[in-house]
Scaffold this active site. Structure first.
Site, PDB file in Angstrom:
ATOM      1  N   ILE A  59       1.343  26.856   8.939  1.00  0.00           N
ATOM      2  CA  ILE A  59       0.479  25.686   9.121  1.00  0.00           C
ATOM      3  C   ILE A  59       1.318  24.413   9.221  1.00  0.00           C
ATOM      4  O   ILE A  59       0.808  23.365   9.600  1.00  0.00           O
ATOM      5  CB  ILE A  59      -0.558  25.535   7.978  1.00  0.00           C
ATOM      6  CG1 ILE A  59       0.122  25.508   6.602  1.00  0.00           C
ATOM      7  CG2 ILE A  59      -1.605  26.623   8.054  1.00  0.00           C
ATOM      8  CD1 ILE A  59      -0.761  24.997   5.485  1.00  0.00           C
ATOM      9  N   LEU A  80      -7.046  28.173   3.509  1.00  0.00           N
ATOM     10  CA  LEU A  80      -6.616  28.744   2.224  1.00  0.00           C
ATOM     11  C   LEU A  80      -5.101  28.735   2.044  1.00  0.00           C
ATOM     12  O   LEU A  80      -4.612  28.893   0.915  1.00  0.00           O
ATOM     13  CB  LEU A  80      -7.073  30.199   2.124  1.00  0.00           C
ATOM     14  CG  LEU A  80      -8.566  30.458   1.957  1.00  0.00           C
ATOM     15  CD1 LEU A  80      -9.057  31.435   3.011  1.00  0.00           C
ATOM     16  CD2 LEU A  80      -8.868  30.977   0.567  1.00  0.00           C
ATOM     17  N   SER A  84       0.547  29.247  -4.464  1.00  0.00           N
ATOM     18  CA  SER A  84      -0.592  29.343  -5.385  1.00  0.00           C
ATOM     19  C   SER A  84      -0.248  29.635  -6.847  1.00  0.00           C
ATOM     20  O   SER A  84      -1.153  29.726  -7.671  1.00  0.00           O
ATOM     21  CB  SER A  84      -1.547  30.433  -4.880  1.00  0.00           C
ATOM     22  OG  SER A  84      -0.924  31.698  -4.962  1.00  0.00           O
ATOM     23  N   THR A 128      -9.150  24.135  -6.147  1.00  0.00           N
ATOM     24  CA  THR A 128      -9.161  24.885  -7.408  1.00  0.00           C
ATOM     25  C   THR A 128      -9.676  24.036  -8.571  1.00  0.00           C
ATOM     26  O   THR A 128      -9.569  22.802  -8.542  1.00  0.00           O
ATOM     27  CB  THR A 128      -7.719  25.363  -7.709  1.00  0.00           C
ATOM     28  OG1 THR A 128      -7.645  25.832  -9.040  1.00  0.00           O
ATOM     29  CG2 THR A 128      -6.696  24.236  -7.567  1.00  0.00           C
ATOM     30  N   ASP A 129     -10.172  24.711  -9.605  1.00  0.00           N
ATOM     31  CA  ASP A 129     -10.608  23.995 -10.818  1.00  0.00           C
ATOM     32  C   ASP A 129      -9.448  23.274 -11.501  1.00  0.00           C
ATOM     33  O   ASP A 129      -9.645  22.320 -12.252  1.00  0.00           O
ATOM     34  CB  ASP A 129     -11.303  24.947 -11.810  1.00  0.00           C
ATOM     35  CG  ASP A 129     -10.470  26.136 -12.253  1.00  0.00           C
ATOM     36  OD1 ASP A 129      -9.316  26.290 -11.792  1.00  0.00           O
ATOM     37  OD2 ASP A 129     -10.978  26.943 -13.064  1.00  0.00           O
ATOM     38  N   GLU A 130      -8.215  23.733 -11.206  1.00  0.00           N
ATOM     39  CA  GLU A 130      -7.057  23.170 -11.914  1.00  0.00           C
ATOM     40  C   GLU A 130      -6.861  21.686 -11.626  1.00  0.00           C
ATOM     41  O   GLU A 130      -6.180  20.996 -12.390  1.00  0.00           O
ATOM     42  CB  GLU A 130      -5.780  23.925 -11.543  1.00  0.00           C
ATOM     43  CG  GLU A 130      -5.922  25.399 -11.796  1.00  0.00           C
ATOM     44  CD  GLU A 130      -4.615  26.109 -12.068  1.00  0.00           C
ATOM     45  OE1 GLU A 130      -3.614  25.451 -12.373  1.00  0.00           O
ATOM     46  OE2 GLU A 130      -4.616  27.335 -11.991  1.00  0.00           O
ATOM     47  N   ASN A 183     -10.694  30.794 -11.806  1.00  0.00           N
ATOM     48  CA  ASN A 183      -9.708  31.881 -11.625  1.00  0.00           C
ATOM     49  C   ASN A 183     -10.330  33.109 -10.977  1.00  0.00           C
ATOM     50  O   ASN A 183     -11.307  33.656 -11.498  1.00  0.00           O
ATOM     51  CB  ASN A 183      -9.137  32.304 -12.985  1.00  0.00           C
ATOM     52  CG  ASN A 183      -8.075  31.366 -13.471  1.00  0.00           C
ATOM     53  OD1 ASN A 183      -8.318  30.178 -13.640  1.00  0.00           O
ATOM     54  ND2 ASN A 183      -6.876  31.888 -13.694  1.00  0.00           N
ATOM     55  N   PRO A 209       3.523  40.259 -21.441  1.00  0.00           N
ATOM     56  CA  PRO A 209       4.003  38.948 -21.923  1.00  0.00           C
ATOM     57  C   PRO A 209       2.898  37.899 -21.999  1.00  0.00           C
ATOM     58  O   PRO A 209       2.473  37.357 -20.988  1.00  0.00           O
ATOM     59  CB  PRO A 209       5.047  38.559 -20.863  1.00  0.00           C
ATOM     60  CG  PRO A 209       4.597  39.256 -19.615  1.00  0.00           C
ATOM     61  CD  PRO A 209       3.845  40.482 -20.025  1.00  0.00           C
TER      62      PRO A 209
HETATM   63  P1  NAD Z   1      -1.953  33.819  -2.290  1.00  0.00           P
HETATM   64  O1  NAD Z   1      -0.656  33.300  -2.781  1.00  0.00           O
HETATM   65  O2  NAD Z   1      -2.339  35.231  -2.579  1.00  0.00           O
HETATM   66  O3  NAD Z   1      -2.044  33.624  -0.708  1.00  0.00           O
HETATM   67  C1  NAD Z   1      -1.585  32.486  -0.043  1.00  0.00           C
HETATM   68  C2  NAD Z   1      -1.405  32.849   1.424  1.00  0.00           C
HETATM   69  O4  NAD Z   1      -1.030  31.662   2.145  1.00  0.00           O
HETATM   70  C3  NAD Z   1      -0.285  33.883   1.672  1.00  0.00           C
HETATM   71  O5  NAD Z   1      -0.742  34.873   2.569  1.00  0.00           O
HETATM   72  C4  NAD Z   1       0.849  33.057   2.274  1.00  0.00           C
HETATM   73  O6  NAD Z   1       1.673  33.803   3.155  1.00  0.00           O
HETATM   74  C5  NAD Z   1       0.064  31.976   3.004  1.00  0.00           C
HETATM   75  N1  NAD Z   1       0.843  30.737   3.214  1.00  0.00           N
HETATM   76  C6  NAD Z   1       1.485  29.988   2.281  1.00  0.00           C
HETATM   77  N2  NAD Z   1       2.073  28.929   2.862  1.00  0.00           N
HETATM   78  C7  NAD Z   1       1.795  29.002   4.189  1.00  0.00           C
HETATM   79  C8  NAD Z   1       2.116  28.210   5.323  1.00  0.00           C
HETATM   80  N3  NAD Z   1       2.880  27.114   5.210  1.00  0.00           N
HETATM   81  N4  NAD Z   1       1.639  28.576   6.525  1.00  0.00           N
HETATM   82  C9  NAD Z   1       0.877  29.691   6.666  1.00  0.00           C
HETATM   83  N5  NAD Z   1       0.552  30.498   5.638  1.00  0.00           N
HETATM   84  C10 NAD Z   1       1.003  30.152   4.413  1.00  0.00           C
HETATM   85  O7  NAD Z   1      -3.027  32.796  -2.857  1.00  0.00           O
HETATM   86  P2  NAD Z   1      -4.581  33.002  -3.201  1.00  0.00           P
HETATM   87  O8  NAD Z   1      -4.726  33.289  -4.635  1.00  0.00           O
HETATM   88  O9  NAD Z   1      -5.195  33.903  -2.193  1.00  0.00           O
HETATM   89  O10 NAD Z   1      -5.092  31.507  -2.977  1.00  0.00           O
HETATM   90  C11 NAD Z   1      -5.569  31.076  -1.712  1.00  0.00           C
HETATM   91  C12 NAD Z   1      -6.097  29.667  -1.829  1.00  0.00           C
HETATM   92  O11 NAD Z   1      -7.130  29.609  -2.797  1.00  0.00           O
HETATM   93  C13 NAD Z   1      -5.051  28.650  -2.262  1.00  0.00           C
HETATM   94  O12 NAD Z   1      -5.264  27.465  -1.530  1.00  0.00           O
HETATM   95  C14 NAD Z   1      -5.336  28.437  -3.751  1.00  0.00           C
HETATM   96  O13 NAD Z   1      -4.951  27.154  -4.154  1.00  0.00           O
HETATM   97  C15 NAD Z   1      -6.843  28.612  -3.768  1.00  0.00           C
HETATM   98  N6  NAD Z   1      -7.419  29.075  -5.047  1.00  0.00           N
HETATM   99  C16 NAD Z   1      -6.923  30.182  -5.674  1.00  0.00           C
HETATM  100  C17 NAD Z   1      -7.518  30.619  -6.859  1.00  0.00           C
HETATM  101  C18 NAD Z   1      -7.039  31.867  -7.574  1.00  0.00           C
HETATM  102  O14 NAD Z   1      -7.503  32.160  -8.676  1.00  0.00           O
HETATM  103  N7  NAD Z   1      -6.155  32.661  -6.987  1.00  0.00           N
HETATM  104  C19 NAD Z   1      -8.595  29.904  -7.415  1.00  0.00           C
HETATM  105  C20 NAD Z   1      -9.071  28.769  -6.744  1.00  0.00           C
HETATM  106  C21 NAD Z   1      -8.473  28.371  -5.550  1.00  0.00           C
HETATM  107  P1  TYD Z   2      -2.480  32.845 -13.890  1.00  0.00           P
HETATM  108  O1  TYD Z   2      -3.005  34.174 -13.460  1.00  0.00           O
HETATM  109  O2  TYD Z   2      -1.095  32.462 -13.517  1.00  0.00           O
HETATM  110  O3  TYD Z   2      -3.543  31.754 -13.374  1.00  0.00           O
HETATM  111  P2  TYD Z   2      -3.662  30.167 -13.713  1.00  0.00           P
HETATM  112  O4  TYD Z   2      -2.401  29.673 -14.254  1.00  0.00           O
HETATM  113  O5  TYD Z   2      -3.946  29.635 -12.354  1.00  0.00           O
HETATM  114  O6  TYD Z   2      -4.830  30.036 -14.643  1.00  0.00           O
HETATM  115  O7  TYD Z   2      -2.605  32.748 -15.465  1.00  0.00           O
HETATM  116  C1  TYD Z   2      -3.828  32.897 -16.129  1.00  0.00           C
HETATM  117  C2  TYD Z   2      -3.586  32.636 -17.599  1.00  0.00           C
HETATM  118  O8  TYD Z   2      -2.744  33.683 -18.111  1.00  0.00           O
HETATM  119  C3  TYD Z   2      -2.852  31.345 -17.864  1.00  0.00           C
HETATM  120  O9  TYD Z   2      -3.389  30.745 -19.052  1.00  0.00           O
HETATM  121  C4  TYD Z   2      -1.414  31.772 -18.103  1.00  0.00           C
HETATM  122  C5  TYD Z   2      -1.556  33.162 -18.708  1.00  0.00           C
HETATM  123  N1  TYD Z   2      -0.440  34.098 -18.432  1.00  0.00           N
HETATM  124  C6  TYD Z   2       0.223  34.729 -19.490  1.00  0.00           C
HETATM  125  O10 TYD Z   2      -0.123  34.542 -20.678  1.00  0.00           O
HETATM  126  N2  TYD Z   2       1.250  35.584 -19.198  1.00  0.00           N
HETATM  127  C7  TYD Z   2       1.671  35.808 -17.917  1.00  0.00           C
HETATM  128  O11 TYD Z   2       2.649  36.582 -17.711  1.00  0.00           O
HETATM  129  C8  TYD Z   2       0.972  35.160 -16.846  1.00  0.00           C
HETATM  130  C9  TYD Z   2       1.380  35.382 -15.423  1.00  0.00           C
HETATM  131  C10 TYD Z   2      -0.087  34.316 -17.155  1.00  0.00           C
END
Ligand code: NAD
Ligand code: TYD
Length: 343
Positions: A59, A80, A84, A128-130, A183, A209
């Site tokens: 992108i 997306l 992440s 994200t909620d973060e 999450n 861990p």
């Molecule tokens: P992920 O890391 O599994 O996937 C991210 C994808 O984006 C990968 O396929 C990666 O190759 C691609 N990517 C990264 N940089 C890129 C670039 N410059 N150009 C093209 N592709 C690129 O992440 P995810 O957990 O699937 O999260 C997707 C989105 O949802 C993110 O924007 C994240 O902030 C948001 N989100 C995630 C969560 C969660 O709990 N995982 C919750 C809320 C929002």
């Molecule tokens: P994570 O899956 O990294 O999501 P986020 O940081 O976006 O919430 O982590 C979820 C929670 O789990 C977070 O409070 C950090 C904790 N965590 C551990 O305690 N041990 C670990 O090895 C990881 C990866 C996360």
């Protein structure tokens, strides 16, 4: 409707590609992904649909983004693509600034410039909620009115990208909404995140861990509920139930401590409780997230459908029953990360 999904080879992206193709609402679904360590083509390898196209690219490449939108006559975007993982952003923030902030700028400028030439594009920016920061134990859940207050580098880059989207919507009239979700868990999640990491370690008899005291709280939602919400947001933008620039929250009202999650995983995998290892806390670790999603219920008629008990059971089974997928993600980069982060 012709849809561009960025980051479609990632965890949520791959579920969203399936949801979009399954909806039957799109003539074309194009997935633009540069395949970082967490982007995995295996996530979509079974898709055999003439409406689907994968483009391997970033992108950050504005020429490619503009060409893709023009040539594929894209009318809708679900954005997306992002770095992440919070722990990686603490290790090195530069890739987060590049993909999350500058990558979003490229998408927005491409839309702005192509709209001058007559294209019409609606966009869902996935956040994200973060970005809301951390809650105290008695605080009410975040709402769309909660001020943005990111507390770690990942959250800061997501908040910055949200602000860019809001400003482009206001300044140039870009038709975009911002979604913020809690999450996610489910199949295909890269095993650096809590649920898949703990599941695979438990099954393999490795240490589990837990950062700090393990009493941090997250609100866990199944990925397919989130993906459905993203499509509903896109449709809401098209039918006028959402206005450009709006924010919409998704959550599951399912708050759990990390220790509870790990204990459930131990029970469901028949692992030994002695595998739990308390390790140094994540610097700046947010204590609690909780999402209020009344607005999604009212405006999109959306609510989470998969209860945690079923979702987590199915998710654990999926990781156990898909050893080839697990092998495919255990590349050099993943092993290096485990070594660097956990020692
Ligand atoms: P992920 O890391 O599994 O996937 C991210 C994808 O984006 C990968 O396929 C990666 O190759 C691609 N990517 C990264 N940089 C890129 C670039 N410059 N150009 C093209 N592709 C690129 O992440 P995810 O957990 O699937 O999260 C997707 C989105 O949802 C993110 O924007 C994240 O902030 C948001 N989100 C995630 C969560 C969660 O709990 N995982 C919750 C809320 C929002
Ligand atoms: P994570 O899956 O990294 O999501 P986020 O940081 O976006 O919430 O982590 C979820 C929670 O789990 C977070 O409070 C950090 C904790 N965590 C551990 O305690 N041990 C670990 O090895 C990881 C990866 C996360």
């Amino acid at each position: 409707m012709r849809l561009l999904i960025t980051g479609g080879c990632g965890f949520i992206g791959s579920h969203t590609v399936r949801e979009a193709l399954g909806s039957g609402k799109f003539q074309k679904v194009v997935n633009l992904d540069c395949l970082t360590y967490s982007g995995n083509p295996e996530n979509l390898k079974d898709i055999d649909d003439g409406k689907y196209r994968f483009i391997h690219g970033s992108i950050n490449d504005s020429k490619l983004v503009q060409e893709t939108i023009r040539e594929e006559e894209i009318s809708h975007i679900i954005h997306l693509a992002a770095e992440s993982h919070v722990d990686r952003s603490i290790d090195s923030v530069e890739p987060f600034i590049r993909s999350n902030i500058d990558g979003t700028r490229v998408i927005l400028e491409s839309i702005r410039d192509l709209e001058k030439l007559g294209h019409e594009i609606s966009m869902v920016h996935v956040s994200t909620d973060e970005v809301y920061g951390s809650l105290g134990p008695e605080d009410l859940p975040f709402t769309e009115e909660t001020p943005v207050c990111p507390m770690n580098p990942y959250a800061a880059t997501k908040a910055a990208s949200d602000m860019l989207v809001q400003s482009f919507s206001n300044t140039y009239g870009i038709k975009a909404v911002i979604t913020r979700c809690s999450n996610n868990y489910g199949p295909n999640q890269f095993p650096e995140k809590l649920v898949p990491l703990m599941t695979l370690n438990a099954v393999e008899g490795k240490k589990l861990p837990i950062y700090g005291d393990g009493m941090q709280i997250r609100d866990w939602i199944h990925v397919s509920d989130h993906s459905r919400g993203l499509l509903e947001s896109l449709f809401g933008l098209s039918d006028g139930s959402l206005t450009p620039g709006e924010v919409i929250n998704f959550g599951a009202n399912d708050e759990r401590t990390n220790l509870e999650i790990v204990s459930e995983i131990i029970e469901m995998t028949d692992a030994d409780k002695g595998l739990i290892e308390y390790v140094s806390d994540r610097p700046g670790h947010d204590r609690r997230y909780a999402m209020g999603f009344e607005k999604a219920k009212l405006t999109l008629d959306w609510e989470p459908l998969i209860p945690w008990e079923k979702g987590i059971r199915d998710t654990i089974d999926w990781y156990i029953n898909n050893p080839e997928w697990v092998e495919s993600v255990r590349t050099g980069d993943y092993l290096n990360w485990l070594e660097r982060h956990y020692g």
